[in-house]
Design a protein around this motif. Structure first.
Motif, PDB file in Angstrom:
ATOM      1  N   VAL A 173     -59.600 -20.213 -33.796  1.00 20.05           N
ATOM      2  CA  VAL A 173     -59.216 -19.515 -35.031  1.00 20.05           C
ATOM      3  C   VAL A 173     -57.798 -19.930 -35.403  1.00 20.05           C
ATOM      4  CG1 VAL A 173     -58.813 -17.261 -36.086  1.00 20.05           C
ATOM      5  CG2 VAL A 173     -60.657 -17.531 -34.402  1.00 20.05           C
ATOM      6  N   GLU A 174     -57.664 -20.495 -36.582  1.00 19.55           N
ATOM      7  CA  GLU A 174     -56.339 -20.881 -37.081  1.00 19.55           C
ATOM      8  C   GLU A 174     -55.888 -19.905 -38.150  1.00 19.55           C
ATOM      9  OE1 GLU A 174     -56.462 -25.788 -36.911  1.00 19.55           O
ATOM     10  OE2 GLU A 174     -56.414 -24.756 -38.832  1.00 19.55           O
ATOM     11  N   ASP A 175     -54.589 -19.600 -38.150  1.00 16.75           N
ATOM     12  CA  ASP A 175     -53.984 -18.819 -39.228  1.00 16.75           C
ATOM     13  C   ASP A 175     -53.894 -19.746 -40.442  1.00 16.75           C
ATOM     14  OD1 ASP A 175     -52.338 -17.422 -40.939  1.00 16.75           O
ATOM     15  OD2 ASP A 175     -50.942 -16.793 -39.365  1.00 16.75           O
ATOM     16  N   LEU A 190     -52.599 -21.913 -34.013  1.00 22.98           N
ATOM     17  CA  LEU A 190     -53.750 -21.357 -33.310  1.00 22.98           C
ATOM     18  C   LEU A 190     -53.536 -19.854 -33.155  1.00 22.98           C
ATOM     19  CD1 LEU A 190     -56.440 -22.068 -31.792  1.00 22.98           C
ATOM     20  CD2 LEU A 190     -55.097 -21.764 -29.719  1.00 22.98           C
ATOM     21  N   ALA A 191     -54.416 -19.064 -33.777  1.00 25.20           N
ATOM     22  CA  ALA A 191     -54.261 -17.608 -33.757  1.00 25.20           C
ATOM     23  C   ALA A 191     -55.186 -16.942 -32.755  1.00 25.20           C
ATOM     24  CB  ALA A 191     -54.525 -17.051 -35.151  1.00 25.20           C
ATOM     25  N   GLY A 192     -56.285 -17.600 -32.391  1.00 24.36           N
ATOM     26  CA  GLY A 192     -57.198 -16.930 -31.473  1.00 24.36           C
ATOM     27  C   GLY A 192     -58.484 -17.684 -31.238  1.00 24.36           C
ATOM     28  N   TYR A 210     -64.112 -12.280 -28.701  1.00 24.96           N
ATOM     29  CA  TYR A 210     -62.929 -12.786 -29.415  1.00 24.96           C
ATOM     30  C   TYR A 210     -61.642 -12.317 -28.765  1.00 24.96           C
ATOM     31  CZ  TYR A 210     -63.976  -8.158 -31.263  1.00 24.96           C
ATOM     32  OH  TYR A 210     -64.318  -6.823 -31.356  1.00 24.96           O
ATOM     33  N   TRP A 211     -60.578 -13.042 -29.042  1.00 25.67           N
ATOM     34  CA  TRP A 211     -59.222 -12.549 -28.778  1.00 25.67           C
ATOM     35  C   TRP A 211     -58.303 -13.136 -29.837  1.00 25.67           C
ATOM     36  CZ3 TRP A 211     -56.111 -16.741 -28.107  1.00 25.67           C
ATOM     37  CH2 TRP A 211     -56.579 -17.863 -27.406  1.00 25.67           C
ATOM     38  N   VAL A 212     -57.193 -12.426 -30.070  1.00 22.29           N
ATOM     39  CA  VAL A 212     -56.169 -12.908 -31.005  1.00 22.29           C
ATOM     40  C   VAL A 212     -54.850 -12.962 -30.226  1.00 22.29           C
ATOM     41  CG1 VAL A 212     -54.826 -12.282 -33.080  1.00 22.29           C
ATOM     42  CG2 VAL A 212     -57.330 -12.045 -33.078  1.00 22.29           C
ATOM     43  N   ALA A 213     -54.108 -14.030 -30.396  1.00 22.34           N
ATOM     44  CA  ALA A 213     -52.820 -14.176 -29.698  1.00 22.34           C
ATOM     45  C   ALA A 213     -51.877 -13.039 -30.120  1.00 22.34           C
ATOM     46  CB  ALA A 213     -52.194 -15.524 -30.046  1.00 22.34           C
ATOM     47  N   PRO A 214     -51.060 -12.529 -29.184  1.00 23.58           N
ATOM     48  CA  PRO A 214     -50.193 -11.383 -29.498  1.00 23.58           C
ATOM     49  C   PRO A 214     -49.367 -11.566 -30.766  1.00 23.58           C
ATOM     50  CG  PRO A 214     -50.057 -11.906 -27.163  1.00 23.58           C
ATOM     51  CD  PRO A 214     -50.943 -12.959 -27.773  1.00 23.58           C
ATOM     52  N   SER A 215     -48.821 -12.761 -30.990  1.00 20.64           N
ATOM     53  CA  SER A 215     -47.950 -12.974 -32.154  1.00 20.64           C
ATOM     54  C   SER A 215     -48.717 -12.942 -33.478  1.00 20.64           C
ATOM     55  CB  SER A 215     -47.247 -14.328 -32.019  1.00 20.64           C
ATOM     56  OG  SER A 215     -48.214 -15.352 -31.913  1.00 20.64           O
ATOM     57  N   ALA A 216     -50.048 -13.017 -33.416  1.00 19.73           N
ATOM     58  CA  ALA A 216     -50.844 -13.058 -34.651  1.00 19.73           C
ATOM     59  C   ALA A 216     -51.547 -11.730 -34.942  1.00 19.73           C
ATOM     60  CB  ALA A 216     -51.873 -14.183 -34.546  1.00 19.73           C
ATOM     61  N   ARG A 217     -51.270 -10.715 -34.120  1.00 24.41           N
ATOM     62  CA  ARG A 217     -52.025  -9.455 -34.237  1.00 24.41           C
ATOM     63  C   ARG A 217     -51.566  -8.547 -35.373  1.00 24.41           C
ATOM     64  NH1 ARG A 217     -52.415  -8.406 -27.795  1.00 24.41           N
ATOM     65  NH2 ARG A 217     -53.912 -10.104 -27.472  1.00 24.41           N
ATOM     66  N   HIS A 245     -59.260   0.340 -27.886  1.00 22.63           N
ATOM     67  CA  HIS A 245     -59.241   0.902 -29.240  1.00 22.63           C
ATOM     68  C   HIS A 245     -59.017  -0.154 -30.312  1.00 22.63           C
ATOM     69  CE1 HIS A 245     -59.614   4.871 -27.568  1.00 22.63           C
ATOM     70  NE2 HIS A 245     -58.655   4.575 -26.707  1.00 22.63           N
ATOM     71  N   ALA A 246     -58.234  -1.182 -29.988  1.00 23.97           N
ATOM     72  CA  ALA A 246     -57.988  -2.232 -30.982  1.00 23.97           C
ATOM     73  C   ALA A 246     -59.289  -2.954 -31.314  1.00 23.97           C
ATOM     74  CB  ALA A 246     -56.952  -3.221 -30.444  1.00 23.97           C
ATOM     75  N   SER A 247     -60.061  -3.283 -30.298  1.00 28.89           N
ATOM     76  CA  SER A 247     -61.312  -4.004 -30.539  1.00 28.89           C
ATOM     77  C   SER A 247     -62.334  -3.129 -31.254  1.00 28.89           C
ATOM     78  CB  SER A 247     -61.876  -4.514 -29.206  1.00 28.89           C
ATOM     79  OG  SER A 247     -62.954  -5.380 -29.440  1.00 28.89           O
ATOM     80  N   ARG A 248     -62.336  -1.836 -30.919  1.00 24.40           N
ATOM     81  CA  ARG A 248     -63.271  -0.928 -31.604  1.00 24.40           C
ATOM     82  C   ARG A 248     -62.923  -0.814 -33.085  1.00 24.40           C
ATOM     83  NH1 ARG A 248     -63.737   4.298 -27.768  1.00 24.40           N
ATOM     84  NH2 ARG A 248     -64.922   5.055 -29.567  1.00 24.40           N
ATOM     85  N   ALA A 249     -61.626  -0.761 -33.382  1.00 29.44           N
ATOM     86  CA  ALA A 249     -61.203  -0.673 -34.785  1.00 29.44           C
ATOM     87  C   ALA A 249     -61.537  -1.957 -35.529  1.00 29.44           C
ATOM     88  CB  ALA A 249     -59.705  -0.386 -34.858  1.00 29.44           C
ATOM     89  N   LEU A 250     -61.334  -3.075 -34.859  1.00 32.52           N
ATOM     90  CA  LEU A 250     -61.648  -4.374 -35.474  1.00 32.52           C
ATOM     91  C   LEU A 250     -63.146  -4.456 -35.782  1.00 32.52           C
ATOM     92  CD1 LEU A 250     -60.480  -7.831 -34.154  1.00 32.52           C
ATOM     93  CD2 LEU A 250     -62.814  -7.431 -34.842  1.00 32.52           C
ATOM     94  N   ALA A 251     -63.971  -4.022 -34.812  1.00 33.95           N
ATOM     95  CA  ALA A 251     -65.432  -4.065 -34.992  1.00 33.95           C
ATOM     96  C   ALA A 251     -65.836  -3.231 -36.207  1.00 33.95           C
ATOM     97  CB  ALA A 251     -66.123  -3.555 -33.726  1.00 33.95           C
TER      98      ALA A 251
END
Ligand SMILES: CC(C)(COP(=O)(O)OP(=O)(O)OC[C@H]1O[C@@H](n2cnc3c(N)ncnc32)[C@H](O)[C@@H]1OP(=O)(O)O)[C@@H](O)C(=O)NCCC(=O)NCCS
Length: 176
Positions: free
Chosen positions: A71-73, A79-81, A97-104, A138-144
């Motif tokens: 995943v690119e920003d 590279l964001a994730g 999935y995962w997202v890099a901390p700096s891109a969250r 909780h972050a992943s649940r909110a994203l879903a």
């Protein structure tokens, strides 16, 4: 599907095939405590683990009917994730999935999930997509929820993460 993955363009992100030169960014992102806590990555995570992800895990998803995307920003092409259709069996797919901390916290994760899901329904033959999320994530649940996935129930001891059995909430999205 052939071996080449298409480039998928969302609103905030672009999903593309992984490249060998992504290894240092994968290694850096996977030092993050949340990625280490909530996903199945090795802990500690060394440079060889990033190489292993590229040479083994990415083709493994393909062999299981899935597709693993970088995943690119879109803003700066960094590279964001990671967003992967991990497997696809009889039209039912599982995504991780995962997202890099700096891109969250900028909507990139939700856009990546929505973009991958649309492609899986339209082009990969999926009619149902599932996410397995630990109740405390909780972050992943909110994203879903943001991407339209509905929580269907708690699956006891559904995950084994580094040898430990863990419960998972099943979230799913069905084809429009
Ligand atoms: C979960 C993760 C991918 C979220 O990525 P992200 O790009 O920050 O998510 P988004 O910015 O798209 O946010 C989507 C929604 O989640 C919410 N959210 C994101 N992080 C959150 C947090 N830490 N706490 C609460 N809500 C959060 C956002 O507010 C947004 O909700 P909204 O639409 O109601 O405003 C990221 O935190 C991560 O990589 N975590 C570690 C790995 C992981 O848990 N992977 C999933 C395993 S199931």
């Amino acid at each position: 599907m052939g071996d080449e993955l298409p480039v998928l363009t969302g609103t905030l992100v672009r999903l593309r095939s992984w490249r060998a030169d992504d290894a240092p960014a994968i290694h850096a992102a996977c030092q993050d405590p949340d990625i280490q806590r909530w996903t199945t990555v090795p802990v500690p995570y060394g440079p060889a683990d990033a190489e292993d992800f590229l040479s083994r895990r990415v083709p493994e998803a393909r062999a299981r009917g899935g597709a693993a995307f970088a995943v690119e920003d879109l803003a700066d092409r960094s590279l964001a994730g990671s967003a992967a259709l991990l497997q696809l069996v009889a039209g039912v797919g599982e995504i991780g999935y995962w997202v890099a901390p700096s891109a969250r916290r900028r909507g990139l994760g939700a856009d990546a999930l929505a973009t991958l899901s649309s492609w899986a329904f339209a082009h990969a033959g999926a009619h149902r997509l599932e996410l397995l999320i630990e109740p405390g994530n909780h972050a992943s649940r909110a994203l879903a929820a943001r991407a339209g996935f509905v929580a269907e129930g708690l699956l006891r001891d559904r995950l084994v993460v580094r040898g430990e059995r863990r419960d998972a909430l099943l979230h799913a999205l069905v084809a429009p």
